[in-house]
Design an enzyme around this catalytic site. Structure first.
Site, PDB file in Angstrom:
ATOM      1  CG  ASN A  10     -25.204  16.661 -23.169  1.00 12.44           C
ATOM      2  OD1 ASN A  10     -26.366  16.511 -23.514  1.00 12.44           O
ATOM      3  ND2 ASN A  10     -24.793  17.706 -22.456  1.00 12.44           N
ATOM      4  CE  LYS A  12     -24.054  20.297 -24.792  1.00 15.32           C
ATOM      5  NZ  LYS A  12     -23.184  21.462 -24.730  1.00 15.32           N
ATOM      6  CG  HIS A  95     -24.757  20.443 -19.065  1.00 19.58           C
ATOM      7  ND1 HIS A  95     -24.748  21.688 -19.648  1.00 19.58           N
ATOM      8  CD2 HIS A  95     -23.839  19.702 -19.733  1.00 19.58           C
ATOM      9  CE1 HIS A  95     -23.867  21.684 -20.637  1.00 19.58           C
ATOM     10  NE2 HIS A  95     -23.296  20.491 -20.708  1.00 19.58           N
ATOM     11  CD  GLU A  97     -25.297  23.605 -22.795  1.00 16.95           C
ATOM     12  OE1 GLU A  97     -26.074  22.664 -23.053  1.00 16.95           O
ATOM     13  OE2 GLU A  97     -24.200  23.756 -23.377  1.00 16.95           O
ATOM     14  CD  GLU A 165     -19.627  19.090 -19.471  1.00 14.46           C
ATOM     15  OE1 GLU A 165     -19.354  18.381 -20.420  1.00 14.46           O
ATOM     16  OE2 GLU A 165     -20.690  19.728 -19.370  1.00 14.46           O
ATOM     17  N   GLY A 171     -18.535  24.093 -26.304  1.00 13.28           N
ATOM     18  CA  GLY A 171     -18.968  24.558 -27.618  1.00 13.28           C
ATOM     19  C   GLY A 171     -18.127  25.684 -28.197  1.00 13.28           C
ATOM     20  CB  SER A 210     -14.086  22.155 -27.100  1.00 13.57           C
ATOM     21  OG  SER A 210     -14.968  23.255 -27.138  1.00 13.57           O
TER      22      SER A 210
HETATM   23  P1  PGA Z   1     -19.175  20.372 -26.336  1.00 11.09           P
HETATM   24  O1  PGA Z   1     -20.195  20.242 -25.101  1.00 11.09           O
HETATM   25  O2  PGA Z   1     -18.465  19.066 -26.462  1.00 11.09           O
HETATM   26  O3  PGA Z   1     -20.053  20.684 -27.498  1.00 11.09           O
HETATM   27  O4  PGA Z   1     -18.227  21.486 -25.998  1.00 11.09           O
HETATM   28  C1  PGA Z   1     -19.838  19.507 -23.965  1.00 11.09           C
HETATM   29  C2  PGA Z   1     -20.974  19.489 -22.974  1.00 11.09           C
HETATM   30  O5  PGA Z   1     -21.597  20.539 -22.749  1.00 11.09           O
HETATM   31  O6  PGA Z   1     -21.295  18.440 -22.398  1.00 11.09           O
END
Ligand code: PGA
Length: 249
Positions: A10, A12, A95, A97, A165, A171, A210
């Site tokens: 992803n 983003k 997601h 976010e 998630e 992150g 992560s």
């Molecule tokens: P990350 O994000 O691997 O940077 O922690 C995962 C995600 O939000 O899909």
């Protein structure tokens, strides 16, 4: 039968046209050492068309979100039909976010997932708890409730992927213990079987938060973890390819 794992990147809000060099590099790495998993990259909308044209057979391309409607007066939005038209095979919906930044509710996420399914694409439906919810001992309850409302009635193992998630792991460099991960994925599996019968065993349940080349092997080996949804570590071909080592002999 165990489903074919999926490792999805992803991107983003990252990536310009020059980033196609990473896709090309990944393509070569996968050709040299094919992993026993499906590989997917979800770049920003602006790159979906070019990436689909360039990705070849070994890497799928997906979107990161879509509108619930096919078309209409929704300035700035993109429909699942448009993503499909650009070559996307998958669409991430719900997601955390999107849920946090755009106030997306479970009902909105389900409507988006239905739109994805209606186009014959595969929806990756995300769910995950905030840290305070986990600290309160309500992580499983919260995630199962999100999924019960976000996963559409027409979901099948072929048209829908689940992604667990935890918000606190995205992150941050932090990941759940393998024990906590096994408990959550086991609970999600049981809920899918309760709702969809034996077909519930066929859904892929990804872990995201992560994931990197150093921890992927341990995380992906957990029962009912059928792949990963990877943010930061999917942006560079070498990092993302290292994660795929979890699915190489
Ligand atoms: P990350 O994000 O691997 O940077 O922690 C995962 C995600 O939000 O899909």
């Amino acid at each position: 039968m165990k489903p074919m794992p999926l490792v999805a990147g992803n991107w983003k809000m990252n990536g310009l046209r020059a980033s196609q060099a990473e896709l090309d590099a990944l393509k070569h790495m996968i050709a040299e050492a094919p992993p026993q998993c499906e590989v997917l990259i979800c770049p920003p909308f602006t790159l979906v068309g070019a990436f689909s044209a360039a990705s070849g057979e070994t890497i799928g391309i997906g979107g990161q979100d879509c509108h619930a409607k096919v078309s209409g007066a929704h300035t700035g939005d993109i429909s699942a039909a448009m993503l499909k038209d650009c070559g996307a095979k998958y669409v991430i919906v719900g997601h955390s976010e999107r849920r946090a930044d755009h106030g997306e509710t479970d009902d909105m996420v389900r409507a988006k997932a239905e739109a994805v399914l209606a186009e014959g694409l595969v929806a990756i439906v995300c769910a995950g708890e905030r840290e305070d919810v986990r600290d309160a001992g309500k992580a499983c309850e919260h995630v199962l409730s999100q999924l019960a409302s976000s996963v559409p009635e027409g979901a099948t193992p072929e048209n829908t992927v689940i992604a667990y998630e935890p918000v606190w792991a995205i992150g941050t460099g932090r990941t759940p213990t393998t024990g906590n991960l096994e408990e959550m994925h086991g609970a999600i599996r049981a809920a899918l079987v309760e709702r969809f019968g034996a077909a519930g065993n066929g859904f892929r349940i990804l872990y995201g938060g992560s994931v990197n080349a150093g921890n992927a092997r341990d995380l992906m080996a957990v029962a009912n973890v059928d792949g990963g949804l990877v943010g930061g570590a999917s942006l560079k071909a070498a990092d993302f390819n290292g994660i795929m080592d979890a699915y190489r002999g």
